[in-house]
Every structure is written in structure tokens, then in C-alpha cells.
Design a protein around this motif. Structure first.
Motif, PDB file in Angstrom:
ATOM      1  N   MET E 203      23.743 -18.350   6.749  1.00 21.08           N
ATOM      2  CA  MET E 203      23.207 -17.570   5.598  1.00 21.08           C
ATOM      3  C   MET E 203      22.961 -18.194   4.604  1.00 21.08           C
ATOM      4  O   MET E 203      23.547 -19.148   4.194  1.00 21.08           O
ATOM      5  CB  MET E 203      24.605 -16.370   5.473  1.00 21.08           C
ATOM      6  CG  MET E 203      24.417 -15.489   4.550  1.00 21.08           C
ATOM      7  SD  MET E 203      23.784 -15.704   2.803  1.00 21.08           S
ATOM      8  CE  MET E 203      25.598 -16.403   2.448  1.00 21.08           C
ATOM      9  N   PRO E 209      23.535 -14.697  -4.797  1.00 24.21           N
ATOM     10  CA  PRO E 209      24.665 -14.829  -3.701  1.00 24.21           C
ATOM     11  C   PRO E 209      25.092 -13.443  -3.264  1.00 24.21           C
ATOM     12  O   PRO E 209      24.957 -12.216  -3.706  1.00 24.21           O
ATOM     13  CB  PRO E 209      26.068 -15.299  -4.713  1.00 24.21           C
ATOM     14  CG  PRO E 209      25.452 -15.180  -6.046  1.00 24.21           C
ATOM     15  CD  PRO E 209      24.045 -15.082  -5.956  1.00 24.21           C
ATOM     16  N   ILE E 210      25.632 -13.401  -2.218  1.00 27.95           N
ATOM     17  CA  ILE E 210      26.166 -11.893  -1.590  1.00 27.95           C
ATOM     18  C   ILE E 210      27.740 -12.071  -1.652  1.00 27.95           C
ATOM     19  O   ILE E 210      28.554 -12.949  -1.358  1.00 27.95           O
ATOM     20  CB  ILE E 210      25.639 -11.823  -0.204  1.00 27.95           C
ATOM     21  CG1 ILE E 210      26.167 -12.814   0.801  1.00 27.95           C
ATOM     22  CG2 ILE E 210      24.033 -11.910  -0.269  1.00 27.95           C
ATOM     23  CD1 ILE E 210      25.905 -12.237   2.088  1.00 27.95           C
TER      24      ILE E 210
ATOM     25  N   ASN F 193      29.817 -19.652  -5.189  1.00 29.03           N
ATOM     26  CA  ASN F 193      29.939 -19.719  -7.030  1.00 29.03           C
ATOM     27  C   ASN F 193      31.276 -19.509  -7.399  1.00 29.03           C
ATOM     28  O   ASN F 193      32.186 -19.122  -6.676  1.00 29.03           O
ATOM     29  CB  ASN F 193      28.665 -18.844  -7.412  1.00 29.03           C
ATOM     30  CG  ASN F 193      29.037 -17.262  -7.287  1.00 29.03           C
ATOM     31  OD1 ASN F 193      30.178 -17.180  -6.886  1.00 29.03           O
ATOM     32  ND2 ASN F 193      28.202 -16.351  -7.429  1.00 29.03           N
ATOM     33  N   GLU F 197      31.507 -15.589  -4.769  1.00 27.61           N
ATOM     34  CA  GLU F 197      30.256 -14.972  -3.705  1.00 27.61           C
ATOM     35  C   GLU F 197      29.805 -16.092  -3.136  1.00 27.61           C
ATOM     36  O   GLU F 197      29.804 -17.272  -3.302  1.00 27.61           O
ATOM     37  CB  GLU F 197      29.421 -14.331  -4.770  1.00 27.61           C
ATOM     38  CG  GLU F 197      30.116 -13.234  -5.614  1.00 27.61           C
ATOM     39  CD  GLU F 197      29.182 -12.782  -6.682  1.00 27.61           C
ATOM     40  OE1 GLU F 197      28.801 -11.419  -6.848  1.00 27.61           O
ATOM     41  OE2 GLU F 197      28.224 -13.724  -7.241  1.00 27.61           O
ATOM     42  N   PHE F 198      29.132 -15.672  -1.658  1.00 27.45           N
ATOM     43  CA  PHE F 198      28.732 -16.375  -0.874  1.00 27.45           C
ATOM     44  C   PHE F 198      27.203 -16.962  -1.188  1.00 27.45           C
ATOM     45  O   PHE F 198      26.139 -16.187  -1.346  1.00 27.45           O
ATOM     46  CB  PHE F 198      28.559 -15.909   0.565  1.00 27.45           C
ATOM     47  CG  PHE F 198      30.061 -15.845   0.952  1.00 27.45           C
ATOM     48  CD1 PHE F 198      31.006 -16.832   1.330  1.00 27.45           C
ATOM     49  CD2 PHE F 198      30.610 -14.339   0.980  1.00 27.45           C
ATOM     50  CE1 PHE F 198      32.155 -16.484   1.779  1.00 27.45           C
ATOM     51  CE2 PHE F 198      31.592 -14.337   1.610  1.00 27.45           C
ATOM     52  CZ  PHE F 198      32.718 -15.304   1.800  1.00 27.45           C
ATOM     53  N   ILE F 199      26.893 -18.304  -1.267  1.00 24.76           N
ATOM     54  CA  ILE F 199      25.815 -18.832  -1.538  1.00 24.76           C
ATOM     55  C   ILE F 199      24.880 -19.304  -0.163  1.00 24.76           C
ATOM     56  O   ILE F 199      23.862 -19.313   0.142  1.00 24.76           O
ATOM     57  CB  ILE F 199      25.461 -19.890  -2.639  1.00 24.76           C
ATOM     58  CG1 ILE F 199      25.613 -19.148  -3.918  1.00 24.76           C
ATOM     59  CG2 ILE F 199      24.641 -20.679  -2.519  1.00 24.76           C
ATOM     60  CD1 ILE F 199      26.228 -19.789  -4.907  1.00 24.76           C
ATOM     61  N   GLU F 200      25.892 -20.074   0.570  1.00 26.99           N
ATOM     62  CA  GLU F 200      25.169 -20.666   2.012  1.00 26.99           C
ATOM     63  C   GLU F 200      26.621 -20.551   2.940  1.00 26.99           C
ATOM     64  O   GLU F 200      27.657 -20.748   2.492  1.00 26.99           O
ATOM     65  CB  GLU F 200      24.903 -22.052   2.027  1.00 26.99           C
ATOM     66  CG  GLU F 200      23.557 -22.315   1.191  1.00 26.99           C
ATOM     67  CD  GLU F 200      22.395 -22.037   2.000  1.00 26.99           C
ATOM     68  OE1 GLU F 200      22.486 -22.111   3.160  1.00 26.99           O
ATOM     69  OE2 GLU F 200      21.319 -21.905   1.431  1.00 26.99           O
ATOM     70  N   LEU F 201      26.458 -20.306   4.236  1.00 28.93           N
ATOM     71  CA  LEU F 201      27.324 -20.172   5.210  1.00 28.93           C
ATOM     72  C   LEU F 201      26.622 -20.870   6.367  1.00 28.93           C
ATOM     73  O   LEU F 201      25.709 -20.476   6.961  1.00 28.93           O
ATOM     74  CB  LEU F 201      27.700 -18.747   5.460  1.00 28.93           C
ATOM     75  CG  LEU F 201      29.060 -18.357   5.720  1.00 28.93           C
ATOM     76  CD1 LEU F 201      30.007 -18.016   4.436  1.00 28.93           C
ATOM     77  CD2 LEU F 201      29.066 -17.024   6.420  1.00 28.93           C
TER      78      LEU F 201
END
Lengths: 241, 241, 241, 241, 241, 241
Positions: E203, E209-210, F193, F197-201
């Protein structure tokens, strides 16, 4: 003439050698000569280059490289140009030749000692610091071979160190830092053994040719510096206790 | 000791320099030193490398290569390994530095003189023959610039030549051929100007380190040889008439 | 039409073939065709390419290159672009195929004859001069194998030579020099054996397509030229005494 | 002689040309000649190579490649060897030259038409199928330029197609498939325009040299095949309605 | 939000898988997912990479590449830059890892299955289409090994497919086409087996960011899409009859 | 399960960040995470890549490399294979994307921040340590731009850190060291961050696919670890005083 860091003309920078700097190689030192910092490591590998296969003798070779972050303006990586930097090529050949000159390769068996000199921070004299540091890494790797019983005794014929000398504003100086080196009329890299004999000598008249008496003054300075370096190597390796 | 070709210890091989060897370069000589044969050419190009753009000054650079057919066993072309040979890289840097040391680059304007040294037959001393021959090719190219009115006078500060010396069976010898070179205890390449000053000095103790008195003997031989070479250069260029 | 060098339309340039041009290869000639000069050498190597291993048969392959100083404006070395020049690649494939066509490879045993064609000076027709010269170098290398008793007899089925023809200002010409070649409407390289049979034919309509009758005129010229070249080869090799 | 696919000696394989095969290029066709399948595309780019900058004229160039899955045994990608395949290099030079020969480049303005010929499945004759297909892709790309008003009219001087011919078991055959090609005594690739004139001719005597009368028979076959191909091109482009 | 091609947020593009697309590989499919078209082939080779020699186990590896004509503006070939595209390198590693995860390599013996994914037309989702298509090509190649008696049974532990999901204008969408992908806030590539378990997840928050709840919505969409893809794979392979 | 270094399942290794580690870059830190050691540096350069020229916006890019001496068995240098390692290529793309996600590039002006991550010693988690360390080096470089008045304020939207998690012997673990990583069933690298929150996975099921509940457990561990890392970053940068 006052030197940029207030050293005397025949005074080398402070040198610090840290053994076992990283944990994987058979020998690994960090050598710091003033602001110049180089990681020198040695791996023992069970192979020899094609031209030595079946000869029963070993080999020592070297790779030298500067980290992109080691120089004043960022140094591009070789892989991005797909070309080994010409200067690096010249330096790693010099380091390999110098180290081989003090090792009896026939004792090693068909093994290669792979030396890596990676410059972390460059402030002049990286090639000579590499040689001085790599000798200690090599010493540690060879000692490990003795400990493991792979060889009976250290196959070394002498200690080995190197230093730069040069003429700046017509004055001969020992151990040029970067600012001195880039203004030097001439500079010379000298590799010597512990008996004061010459192994490699490389002199370049950058700004003008030099006379024989200048050459002789430089050789005297180099001898003094290398003698001091070999004492440091011996101390670091526990000889002078 | 009897030398393989019966020369005296301080006798260099016969040297022949043929000017205008091929027709396209601005200067082109074939230099023959015994069986060593090198084509040295010079092209004047209307560009300078990026680091000199806008500086109003010129540049001299060199490329050195050996033909596959020039060596005892065929030498693989660099393009097939996609790598410039490390030795070639070192040599071409040496030739470039040496030639630049006797030229006032600021007089050239933003031009590059591109020197090519291509070895046709190698019998030892190809790098020093290249320097000695390249100087004459450079001289011819610069003369052409003067003739065309591109520069007012030759921007040369001195003649320049190079020779090898070495220690074979503990005896110092001038101008090693291949068989001597491959058995040498130590060898040294010396580049000097016409005033007997040193421009480059590169010594390697191949089989053992050398002592200071040996170094001094080698320097004396080198001086003698280079003096003779510069006389030949002058004769070829019509100076001694 | 008057040709740039006053030759007749069906007159080839003067060709000179010097055997034993350098001392290391098993065969080495300098071929000069007018101002075009190529060193053609042959080394016998004790290996075959992977696809022939264990087949008991030999191989002949070629590398072609132009010296940087061989062309009007300096030609960049392949290694600096890290790419083999497309034209060189095409030419060396042509030379290899042509030479193989007149050799019984099964007689060679598992050996490779490595041909090198290095252009010293280029004035048109370098690929055909290379083929004509390489044949003589190959002949000498094969003769050496016979002398050494490695093979019983020369495994050659015919002599082999090549020449260029072309249409310039609507006139068919034999053996184009550079100035003619660069203005040619069409040019063709022809490789033939001593029986007047075709081994390779490569025609390009550079400026316009050509008609069948033009093609036939060119073939007649080529035959004449190749016949003359094979006579020269035979003379150089001592056949016509 | 019965051909592997029962064709007559002068019968080419069935050819199918699909226009607009993919959606991004300015012209893109899939050409199928029997089992040989090639995607030929044309992109118009707003640039010319350095040697044409400022000349006001355009350029056409080509890249040819075979997919790894297109051949009997998987073909290694060039990028893994870091070398452009010599055969590919030769073929893409041929395709580029051929296409340029029927285009008035001065009308294009400073644009490059970039042709890509990517072989999806190879069963002999991929280079000639590429030329025949690429001409149609080029036609479509040029037509798009006319539609957009970038050029006033199609800058084409003729249709263009190519075919292979060869001698198999001493019999001249039109349009060799892979199995025939690999057994051929000689093969020839012919590029012609719609007026029956020769643009490129490349003949190789693979197994033996060929005689002039054989050459002439091959040329007659090639003419027949190319005439038929150009009819197919015209039909596909809507000319014969 | 209305999607560019009027699909619902959880609707994937139409997928068509053509088996035996070309004739040489052991398995070869063309997968079309909307306008995205990829040729996926599998060759069985009698070798393993060096690190597996003598281990008695097999290997599966992949190469991924885009044709120059597959993208909106022509994509330069890797060989011209002499560098494998970083994105291609990443994708081919992903495809190889994914396929290996559903194969019992120890059953293969010392064979390598070489997968090639060559993109013919790119409209988003080429890497996931490659995985979905390559699985079918792999299935066919393994079936051929069973048929030949080289292995006893298919060494597969599950079906395998992949799809992309992403957030566009704050809405989670299944199977992004190029125009959606280039505007996505975040996109994710998901590789799953037929049991709804995760094999690879990648992802990237492209624009922001998500949050975890967004991640969960995307995973639900991906599961739905992959379930549908595996049904199509099974149908194409004749399972659902 | 007892971890090799006795950590708890949710316990990361001790992390030490040394700012100003070398003297030339605009930001340079040594990050040590257990035995993993990476030098992360940032140089500000007055250029942007071609696709951004004239856009008025900046760029951040990264190069990642491992020293030959950083791994258990010596790692060959990329330049010797003439290929950038595929894994390095993937990692440096990840680091660059991650850093760009927290910087408002439009504020930078047409400058590039060049990040270098050079691994000195590798014991697992080098890519996530690189991201965590590079953020601090970037912070320092941006601060220097503010100090010099080149930008008005830090263009950062959040702190940023990364950690690895994985499943070993069916147990979810935080921050895998090398021995754990090489035995992991699955591992995942997570970039977040400071707002969780997700930035890369990036998740890979190395030994088996993983279920959704396992995925969720891993995400919880990663969140915990990253929260702790960001606290360390803030402390090092003097925030928590």
C-alpha cells in the motif's frame, strides 16, 4: 607558514584506530586521521582469482570507495554512471599491491583476503589512511586464521604504513589535510615497511615540477610520519606492552 | 649481468619517432622504443569538460589503450567486459597530468586537446613511450594552432619525456623491456622536464622493498635516459639544426 | 566523371599487404588500400564458444574496431559509451561469417581463431579491406598450425577477398574512397571466393533505389576488383613464383 | 522438394496485417506472416537526433527486439547481458535505412518517427515482416500528421516491402520459414519499392557460395513476393477499393 | 462518483484469459483486463540458480517488462539506458515471490520455471494482471510436466490472483484503470490465494496517509475482486464444467 | 517463545540516533537499532529532475546501499556486476516515497534533497531504520534552509518513522532482527506518520499466507513501535524539553 590546523610542518594529524569496528568481517577497523575516517575490513574467502587456481598460493585484493556523503559536495555513486571512478581504481590497485608486499602469499593456501576500504569522511589522505588501517584489519584476519589453525603462523614479513607529504607555498609538509592538498605544489604518497624501506612511492608535481633536494626533504618527512604510524599500529595491536 | 638484448645497464633502447603518422589528427606520431610501438595522436576540440565551462581556460586529457594484438596473449577488449581496464585508467590519468604540467592552459582558450595513445606492440615501457610520443603529437597540434592564428605562441613551458628504470637481479637498469620488467624486483616510471626536474614519479617494489640508496641510483639512470629522449624529441622537431 | 584521385571507373586503389606486421599474433598483416589502413591479426586459442564444446569442431570469429584517431573527426571509444558501436557489430559479424565460409572448421579441432581488424586510418572500404587482409592473416595462422603439426593440411577451400562498388553521380564505380562513399547513390560490399562465386552481398540504396541493370553492372565491377585482390594475396603469400 | 508447410517454391506464407493493434502509438500494426508475428508501432516525437538539430529536417529510426517467449528456447533479455544483441543491432539499422529511403525527410520538420518492431513469435523472416509491417505503421502515423495539419501531404515516395528468399537443398525458395532457414545453403533478404527497384539486398552464403545464375533466380522470386506484399499493404490501407 | 468507464465502485474490469497464446513456451497466456494486456509465458529450464545447486529443489523466477509501444508516451528500452527500470525490478520480484508461495518447489526437482510478463498495452494494474495471468501460464507449464511424467502431480497448494484497489476522491474503488490510478490518494496491490488469505500486500499513500478504516474497506474490495478472478482462472482451465 | 535477544514480543530494539555524524552533508545521522547501523545523510542540491524543471516545486529522492562489510558474508559491490541490486532499488524507491509524503514540496522551490542511506552493519530492519533515520537527517537539512532564509518555515506535515513486524513460529513480533527475519513466516514493513496513519505498508507471506486477524495483530504492534520511534526522534531533535 601557519598550517590550517596549527600543526608543525613535520607533525601528522592525530590518528585513532578502532579494532572490531563492525561484527561480520574477519578483521575490521575504523581509522581516523584528523577528520579523515575510513572503515577498513578484511574477509577471508575460500577462492583465488582464475590466474592462481591450482597454484597453492593465496591472494590479497582491495576495493576502495567513498560514500556519497563523505565529500564536500555529494559524490555520485559509481553504479549510477556504470563506471568505476578512475581515481578509485588507481587507489585500490595501490592498496592491494602494498599489502601483498608484506605477506608471504604461499603460506595462505588457496584463499583470498578481500580488503574493503570505505571512506566515511574525506579530509585528505584517504588512500594512505586506508593502507595504514587496512594493515591492521589484515593483521586481525590473519590472526584469526592462526587461531583457527588454518595457518601455522602469521605470514607477515613486516609492518606497513603510508602517509602523504607535499609542498605547499614552497614548504615541505607532512600529512596534508584537504585544504592543504588542494593548494599543494606537489604531493607524494609514500608506503614503507617497519625497516624504513620503500614499497610504493607516487609523486605528482601538481603546480610545478620539483627539484631533487625537495624530493629528498619530502622523503625525510615521510619516514618520520610512517615510523610514528607503525608505533600506533603496534600499540593498537598490543605489541608495546 | 647481461641484458636480454645486450644493452648496457644505463643504455636505453633505440627510439624512433615518426611524425604525421596518420592524416586526420592535428598531431600524430608513431613512437618506437625497441619493440614497443605506440600511436600517439592529438585532436583539438572546441569544448571543455563541464567543470571548466566559462572559465576561459583549456584542457588536455588522454585515453590509453592496447590493441588486442599488441600483447603476447591476446588482450580482451574493454567493451566486452564493459569495464575500462584498471591499469589503462591509471595510465591515461598519468599521461594527462604529465602533459598538462608543461602547458599554460589559460592560453589555449576553451579548447580541449584530446590525446590518444594506442599501443600497437607492447614490449615494456608503453606508458613512458606514450608520454614521450604524446609530447611530440601535442607539440605538432599546438604548432598548428599557432599557424592558424588561434593562439599567438606555443603555450609550452618545457619539453617533457618519460622513461622506466628498475632493479633486476639487484642491479639498477635503464629502460626495462618486457622480459626484464616481469622479473624486476622494483620498477619506477619517471617523468621529467628538460630542466631535470621531476613531474611524476611512480615506484613499486614488486618483489621486495627498496632502500634509499637504490632509489637514488634509479633516479640518476632516469635522468640520463630522459635527457637523451628530449634530445631525440628536439631533433625530430627540427630544433637541433 | 573524374574521380577524386583520378582513377578510372573500374580501377581499384593500390593495395599493399605487409605480413608479420606485429610480432605476437599467429598471423598479422597491415593492409593498405589507398589511404585506408587496417591491422588484421589472428590468434589461435585453445577453446571454442559454449555452443561448440564437445563437438570436436573449431570456430573463427572476428572483432572490428576503429582507432579514435583513424577518422576525420575523432571517434569516441565504445567503452566510454559502454556500447559496442552498431556499425562495428554489423561489420565484425560479416567478417567472421565470410572467413568461416572458406574454412573446413571440422579439421581445426576445438580451437578458435580470433581475428582482430583494427582500423588505423579510414578512407572508405574499411570492412572490405579488413576481409581481404584478414584472409592473409588467417592463412598465416593456419600455416603455423600445419608447421607445428597441429593440423595435417590447410583447411581452406578457396581464397577470399572483398571490395566495395557503388553508384556515384549515376556512374558505377569500383572501390569507393571516403569522399565517393559519402556521396554515393548506392553502395554495395561484395565478398567472393577465387572461383567468382558470391559469399556475401550487401547493397544499400543510400540516395535512391537501384534498378536491376545497375545491380548487374556493379556485380561485374566487383568481380574484376576481387580477381585482382586475390592475385595480390597470392603474390604476397608466395604463390605466383 | 516438398516444403515443410506444403507451399510451392514461389509461394509466400499467408500475411495478415491488423491496423490499430494497440491504442497509444500514432501507428501500430500486428503483422502475421504464417507463424511469424511482429508488433510494429510508430510514435511521432518532437525532437531530432543531435546531428540534425537546426537542419529543419526530420528523422526515422527503429528499434527491433524479440520477446523472450518468441523463440523456441527462451531468448535472454539484452538488459541482463547489458549488451544489445548484435543481430538486433544489425536488423534495426536495416529497418531504419529502408524506411528512410521512401520518405522525404525534409517535409517532416524537426520530428523523429520512432519505429518499434517487437517480435511476439518468430518462425523465420522476422526482419522482413518487420519492414513490411513497419511501413504500414509509418503510413498511419504520417496520415495522422496530415490530418492534424502538421504536414500538407504524405511525404512518401513509394510503398515498401521486404521478403526473404533462399536456396534449400539446391532449390530457390520464396519466404523461408524457420526450419527452411536453418537448413538453407544461402539466404537473402530483399527490400524493394513498388516500382520493382532495389533498396536493400543482403545475401549470405551460409553453407556454400552461390553462383550468379542462382542469384538471379532468387531476385526473380523476391520480386514476385514483394509485389504481392505491396498489394496486401494497399488493400489493408484501403487503396484498392 | 462516476468512474471513467462507468463501473461501480466494487466492479472490476472485464478479464479475458487466452491460453496457448504463442507456440514455443511451456505455458503462455494473453491476459486482458479492460485495456491492459499482458503476455505471460512460462518456460521450464533444466537448471537452478547457483544458491540452489545440489539442493534437489526447484525455483520460479520472473521478468517483467513493458513494450515501448505499451504506454501513452513511448517508453525507452532498458538496454538503451543500460539499467533495468527500478519499477520493473520491483514488480518482477513481487511476481516471483507470489508464484513461489503457492508451489511446493521441492517437488519440481532441479528445474527453474522462468516466467516472462511482457506488457503489450498498459492501462493500470499491469502488475496484478501479470500475477493473475502468470498463474495460469504456470499451471499449464506444470501440467505439461505431469503429462510428460517429469513430476507425479501438480505441486500447487492453491490458486493465486491479484488485484489493485485504491482511494480516489476519498472513495474506495476496485481495480483502478490508469486515469484513476494517476489521481489516486492511495493505492494498494493485493495478492491472495483461493482461501482468502494474504500473500502480498503493498500500500502506498500517494497523496495522503490513510486511516485504518480506509485500509479495511480496501481489503474487503480486494477480496471480492480476487474471488472473481480465481473463478475466471478456474473456468479458463476447465475446472467449473 | 523466547526471542534470540530476550526481548518481549512487542519490544523493539534499543534505538540511538546521533546527529551531525559526518561534517559535509546538510543533515547526517547515524541510526543504530540494536546491531543495525545506518548512516543517513541529506544534501540540498540546486536542481530538480527533468520532469520538474520549471514547475517551481522541489523533490526528495534517496539512494540506499549496503557496504560490502555490512553483511555476514561479504556483499559484492553493484559496480562490479554493473547492476543496481534489485532489493536496493526497491528500498530506495520506498524511502523516497515515504519522505516525500510528509513534505510540502511546493515550498522547497526548485531544489532536490538527496538522501543517502548507507548501511554500515545489517542485522535486520535496515530499510525501516533508514526511513526513521533519514527523517531526522531531512529535518536537520530543512532546518538549515530555514536558518539560511531559503524557506520561511519547515515544510513538514508530520513526523515519520517505520518499523518491521512479522510472524515467527506463529507468533507476531515487533522489530525483527536478522535471525528472526530469516525464519519469519511473514514479515511486514510499516511506515506511519505521527497521527497513526499509514503511509506505506508492505507485507510478504514468506513461508505461508496470513489471515486477516494476523494482519490486524501485526498492525497493532507496528503502531506501538512507530509511536515509540517518533518519541525518540522528537527527543533527539530537542522537542520534548
Amino acid at each position: 607558514m601557519v598550517r590550517s590546523d596549527n600543526r608543525k610542518f613535520d607533525e601528522k594529524r592525530e590518528v585513532k584506530i578502532t579494532r572490531n569496528y563492525t561484527m561480520y568481517p574477519d578483521g575490521c577497523v575504523l581509522i581516523e586521521s584528523g577528520n579523515t575516517k575510513v572503515i577498513c575490513s578484511a574477509f577471508i574467502e575460500n577462492r583465488v582469482p582464475p590466474f592462481l587456481r591450482g597454484e597453492g598460493t593465496g591472494w590479497i585484493t582491495c576495493e576502495y570507495s567513498m560514500l556519497p556523503s563523505s565529500t564536500q559536495t555529494r559524490k555520485q555513486r559509481d553504479i549510477n554512471r556504470l563506471k568505476l571512478d578512475g581515481r578509485s581504481s588507481e587507489i585500490q590497485r595501490l592498496i592491494g599491491r602494498s599489502l601483498r608486499s608484506v605477506v608471504d602469499l604461499s603460506i595462505l593456501g588457496e584463499k583470498t583476503i578481500m580488503i574493503d576500504c570505505d571512506v566515511i569522511q574525506a579530509d585528505g589522505g584517504t588512500r594512505v589512511a586506508s593502507i595504514t588501517g587496512a594493515f591492521v584489519a589484515l593483521y586481525d584476519a590473519l590472526s584469526k586464521m592462526v587461531e583457527k589453525g588454518e595457518i601455522e603462523r602469521l605470514p607477515l614479513t613486516s609492518f606497513l604504513a603510508a602517509i602523504s607529504v607535499g609542498i605547499v607555498e614552497n614548504e615541505p609538509l607532512l600529512d596534508l589535510c584537504y585544504i592543504e592538498d588542494s593548494n599543494a605544489i606537489a604531493d607524494m604518497n609514500v608506503v614503507m615497511n617497519e625497516y624504513g624501506e620503500f614499497i610504493e612511492l607516487g609523486m605528482t608535481g601538481e603546480k610545478r615540477p620539483i627539484k631533487e633536494e625537495e624530493l629528498n626533504k619530502l622523503l625525510i618527512l615521510a619516514k618520520k610520519g610512517i615510523k610514528e604510524l607503525i608505533e600506533i599500529q603496534k600499540e593498537v595491536l598490543g605489541f608495546n606492552n
